[in-house]
Design a protein around this motif. Structure first.
Motif, PDB file in Angstrom:
ATOM      1  N   LEU A   1      10.108  10.327  26.470  1.00 18.81           N
ATOM      2  CA  LEU A   1      11.130  11.349  26.699  1.00 18.81           C
ATOM      3  C   LEU A   1      10.972  11.953  28.082  1.00 18.81           C
ATOM      4  N   SER A   2      11.692  11.437  29.037  1.00 19.90           N
ATOM      5  CA  SER A   2      11.607  12.013  30.376  1.00 19.90           C
ATOM      6  C   SER A   2      13.008  12.238  30.900  1.00 19.90           C
ATOM      7  N   ALA A   3      13.117  13.190  31.826  1.00 18.87           N
ATOM      8  CA  ALA A   3      14.418  13.480  32.437  1.00 18.87           C
ATOM      9  C   ALA A   3      14.946  12.216  33.102  1.00 18.87           C
ATOM     10  N   GLU A   4      14.024  11.469  33.694  1.00 19.32           N
ATOM     11  CA  GLU A   4      14.421  10.261  34.412  1.00 19.32           C
ATOM     12  C   GLU A   4      15.145   9.288  33.478  1.00 19.32           C
ATOM     13  N   ASN A   5      14.561   9.103  32.296  1.00 16.21           N
ATOM     14  CA  ASN A   5      15.189   8.195  31.334  1.00 16.21           C
ATOM     15  C   ASN A   5      16.553   8.685  30.883  1.00 16.21           C
ATOM     16  N   VAL A   6      16.650   9.997  30.707  1.00 14.97           N
ATOM     17  CA  VAL A   6      17.933  10.553  30.256  1.00 14.97           C
ATOM     18  C   VAL A   6      18.970  10.466  31.371  1.00 14.97           C
ATOM     19  N   MET A   7      18.537  10.740  32.594  1.00 12.67           N
ATOM     20  CA  MET A   7      19.487  10.793  33.708  1.00 12.67           C
ATOM     21  C   MET A   7      19.929   9.403  34.174  1.00 12.67           C
ATOM     22  N   ARG A   8      19.295   8.384  33.646  1.00 18.83           N
ATOM     23  CA  ARG A   8      19.756   7.048  34.019  1.00 18.83           C
ATOM     24  C   ARG A   8      21.179   6.795  33.539  1.00 18.83           C
ATOM     25  N   GLY A   9      21.609   7.633  32.627  1.00 14.89           N
ATOM     26  CA  GLY A   9      22.996   7.520  32.165  1.00 14.89           C
ATOM     27  C   GLY A   9      23.129   6.490  31.064  1.00 14.89           C
ATOM     28  N   ALA A  10      24.356   6.312  30.622  1.00 14.09           N
ATOM     29  CA  ALA A  10      24.605   5.377  29.531  1.00 14.09           C
ATOM     30  C   ALA A  10      24.432   3.957  30.028  1.00 14.09           C
ATOM     31  N   GLY A  11      24.242   3.041  29.116  1.00 14.20           N
ATOM     32  CA  GLY A  11      24.066   1.648  29.489  1.00 14.20           C
ATOM     33  C   GLY A  11      25.305   1.090  30.167  1.00 14.20           C
TER      34      GLY A  11
ATOM     35  N   TRP B   1      30.278  15.464  24.434  1.00 11.35           N
ATOM     36  CA  TRP B   1      29.751  15.590  25.799  1.00 11.35           C
ATOM     37  C   TRP B   1      28.240  15.423  25.839  1.00 11.35           C
ATOM     38  N   PRO B   2      27.708  14.541  26.716  1.00 21.65           N
ATOM     39  CA  PRO B   2      26.271  14.266  26.740  1.00 21.65           C
ATOM     40  C   PRO B   2      25.477  15.358  27.474  1.00 21.65           C
ATOM     41  N   ALA B   3      24.145  15.239  27.405  1.00 20.07           N
ATOM     42  CA  ALA B   3      23.304  16.262  28.030  1.00 20.07           C
ATOM     43  C   ALA B   3      22.941  15.903  29.462  1.00 20.07           C
ATOM     44  N   ASN B   4      23.420  14.768  29.971  1.00 15.11           N
ATOM     45  CA  ASN B   4      23.053  14.414  31.348  1.00 15.11           C
ATOM     46  C   ASN B   4      24.207  14.624  32.317  1.00 15.11           C
TER      47      ASN B   4
ATOM     48  N   GLU C   1      17.419  25.418  33.864  1.00 16.36           N
ATOM     49  CA  GLU C   1      17.379  24.527  32.691  1.00 16.36           C
ATOM     50  C   GLU C   1      17.456  23.064  33.129  1.00 16.36           C
ATOM     51  N   TRP C   2      18.333  22.775  34.099  1.00 17.94           N
ATOM     52  CA  TRP C   2      18.486  21.388  34.559  1.00 17.94           C
ATOM     53  C   TRP C   2      17.243  20.908  35.276  1.00 17.94           C
ATOM     54  N   ARG C   3      16.592  21.831  35.986  1.00 16.27           N
ATOM     55  CA  ARG C   3      15.379  21.433  36.701  1.00 16.27           C
ATOM     56  C   ARG C   3      14.190  21.310  35.754  1.00 16.27           C
ATOM     57  N   SER C   4      14.322  21.862  34.552  1.00 14.62           N
ATOM     58  CA  SER C   4      13.235  21.761  33.567  1.00 14.62           C
ATOM     59  C   SER C   4      13.623  20.806  32.454  1.00 14.62           C
ATOM     60  N   LEU C   5      14.472  19.851  32.779  1.00 15.54           N
ATOM     61  CA  LEU C   5      15.001  18.931  31.773  1.00 15.54           C
ATOM     62  C   LEU C   5      13.883  18.251  30.977  1.00 15.54           C
TER      63      LEU C   5
ATOM     64  N   ILE D   1      13.792  18.342  26.906  1.00 11.57           N
ATOM     65  CA  ILE D   1      14.024  17.143  26.098  1.00 11.57           C
ATOM     66  C   ILE D   1      12.871  16.877  25.138  1.00 11.57           C
ATOM     67  N   GLN D   2      11.658  17.146  25.616  1.00 14.50           N
ATOM     68  CA  GLN D   2      10.491  16.942  24.758  1.00 14.50           C
ATOM     69  C   GLN D   2      10.627  17.687  23.436  1.00 14.50           C
ATOM     70  N   GLU D   3      11.353  18.811  23.497  1.00 12.05           N
ATOM     71  CA  GLU D   3      11.529  19.613  22.282  1.00 12.05           C
ATOM     72  C   GLU D   3      12.886  19.355  21.638  1.00 12.05           C
ATOM     73  N   GLY D   4      13.618  18.391  22.178  1.00 16.43           N
ATOM     74  CA  GLY D   4      14.933  18.098  21.611  1.00 16.43           C
ATOM     75  C   GLY D   4      15.984  19.127  21.975  1.00 16.43           C
ATOM     76  N   LEU D   5      15.762  19.842  23.089  1.00 15.17           N
ATOM     77  CA  LEU D   5      16.738  20.854  23.510  1.00 15.17           C
ATOM     78  C   LEU D   5      17.548  20.354  24.700  1.00 15.17           C
ATOM     79  N   ALA D   6      18.848  20.661  24.720  1.00 14.91           N
ATOM     80  CA  ALA D   6      19.710  20.245  25.832  1.00 14.91           C
ATOM     81  C   ALA D   6      19.865  21.403  26.816  1.00 14.91           C
ATOM     82  N   PRO D   7      20.009  21.107  28.111  1.00 13.19           N
ATOM     83  CA  PRO D   7      20.334  22.188  29.048  1.00 13.19           C
ATOM     84  C   PRO D   7      21.788  22.611  28.821  1.00 13.19           C
ATOM     85  N   ALA D   8      22.212  23.697  29.463  1.00 15.19           N
ATOM     86  CA  ALA D   8      23.616  24.117  29.352  1.00 15.19           C
ATOM     87  C   ALA D   8      24.480  22.956  29.830  1.00 15.19           C
ATOM     88  N   ARG D   9      25.412  22.532  29.011  1.00 14.82           N
ATOM     89  CA  ARG D   9      26.201  21.336  29.355  1.00 14.82           C
ATOM     90  C   ARG D   9      27.625  21.665  29.733  1.00 14.82           C
TER      91      ARG D   9
END
Ligand code: ATP
Ligand code: MG
Length: 361
Positions: A50-60, A216-219, A104-108, A112-120
């Motif tokens: 669970l890393s911001a990097e993985n989430v920010m890679r976007g959808a496949g 709407w996604p969290a990234n 929140e976005w900078r602490s993504l 994410i580790q806790e399953g929380l989304a930043p303000a979207r």
């Protein structure tokens, strides 16, 4: 004794099969957090992914930028990198919310580790020229994300029946990549469903919108801006993480805005008070035009700016003390203090003090 988080595991599988990458990551985060109570080593092993990097890679699957089926015009404009040359000035309340969003976005990673989304999703409300669009640009710049702006004219100008498809296409594109999506003039697409005009069509459109907001996604950060918050459907309203009200600037804020112009503090304060009631965009135009005049006519900036400001306020009839305005305009047109005093029936020192207050001379 905590039991194995079955419900959360089902959510993981469900979002993995049907949702966005970020929805999946959030579900995994929630699962791993619960799992810590029963199987800490396994929870830690899962959490590594669970890393911001993985989430920010976007959808496949990247969805290309959509065009209107009839006009072939682009439905969305993309800017990257976004550069805001001058830091915008916002009041404390607005700045606090924007700072929270950035934090929140900078602490993504942590969230994410806790399953929380930043303000979207943010909704910006306020009169024209108070900085709603600018705030969206500023956030995109700070987050180093591309800014996508829905081209409302194209989206809406197509046959009414196609508007829903167009809006959906823009959302699908924006959701497929990390970005800031700006929906300017949002009220035009999010009118209340009980509005009498075009009932069927608008209802369909609002439903498309509601569905998209739910998916709407969290990234990606969605920002809707409107001059008419009151026209929005309450169901739309409820979905935003923050509704930010942008107010016309106070005199103090105008003073901050003018901070980079070379003038005495007293003059700046007085000029800010004079301009109180104008929007930032109006003040910005005034400053720009004074800059150009000063450059092209080799005039001094401050008197030029003061002259423009006084003229503007006098023409609108909202200068608090119009006599002071007349004195200044006479002085700036080349009349002496004595001439002004005689013509206006004032004493010489009175005229002198007005000039000093506005121009510092
Ligand atoms: N808070 C601000 N700080 C600095 N400059 C500002 C601010 N707000 C507005 N401006 C200036 O005014 C211009 C117009 O502002 P902006 O487009 O953000 O207004 P808006 O609220 O989106 O208005 P509209 O409702 O008409 O779209 C900006 O490009 C900028 O030059
Ligand atoms: Mg705007």
């Amino acid at each position: 004794m905590e039991s194995f988080p079955r419900k959360e595991l089902v959510s993981v599988i469900q979002s993995g099969m049907t949702g966005s990458r970020s929805a999946f990551a959030l579900a995994v985060g929630r699962f791993a957090t619960k799992l810590k109570h029963t199987d800490l080593p396994l929870a830690q092993e899962i959490a590594q992914f669970l890393s911001a990097e993985n989430v920010m890679r976007g959808a496949g699957d990247f969805v290309p930028a959509p065009v209107d089926a009839d006009s072939r015009m682009e439905l969305v404009e993309t800017i990257f990198p976004v550069v805001v040359p001058k830091r915008p000035v916002f009041n404390g309340t607005v700045q606090d919310v924007l700072d929270d969003v950035l934090k929140e976005w900078r602490s993504l990673d942590v969230l994410i580790q806790e399953g929380l989304a930043p303000a979207r999703m943010l909704l910006f409300c306020g009169q024209p020229g108070v900085g709603k669009t600018l705030a969206a640009y500023w956030l995109a710049q700070e987050l180093k994300l591309p800014l996508l702006t829905l081209n409302l004219a194209t989206v809406m100008s197509s046959f009414l029946g196609k508007t829903g498809n167009n809006v959906r296409a823009v959302f699908d594109h924006a959701m497929s990549r990390p970005c800031v999506l700006l929906l300017d003039e949002f009220d035009a697409i999010a009118k209340r469903r009980d509005d009498d005009t075009d009932v069927g069509e608008l209802k369909r459109l609002v439903n498309v919108l509601l569905q998209a907001l739910d998916d709407w996604p969290a990234n990606a950060l969605l920002i809707a801006a409107t001059n008419h918050g009151e026209l929005l459907d309450p169901a739309v309203w409820r979905r935003f993480d923050h509704v930010i009200q942008f107010e016309p600037p106070s005199a103090e804020l105008i003073e901050t805005y003018l901070a980079d112009l070379p003038m005495e503090e007293k003059v700046r304060k007085n000029l800010a008070a004079l301009l109180h009631g104008e929007s930032f965009s109006g003040i910005g135009q005034l400053v720009n035009s004074a800059r150009k005049t000063a450059l092209l006519e080799k005039a001094d900036l401050v008197p030029t700016l003061v002259k423009n400001a006084v003229r503007l306020r006098m023409s609108k009839g909202n200068m608090a003390k119009p006599q002071e305005g007349e004195m200044l305009l006479m002085y700036l047109a080349g009349h002496s203090r004595r001439e002004i005093a005689t013509s206006m029936g004032k004493t010489h020192p009175t005229v002198g003090s007005v000039i000093k207050r506005y121009l510092g001379e």
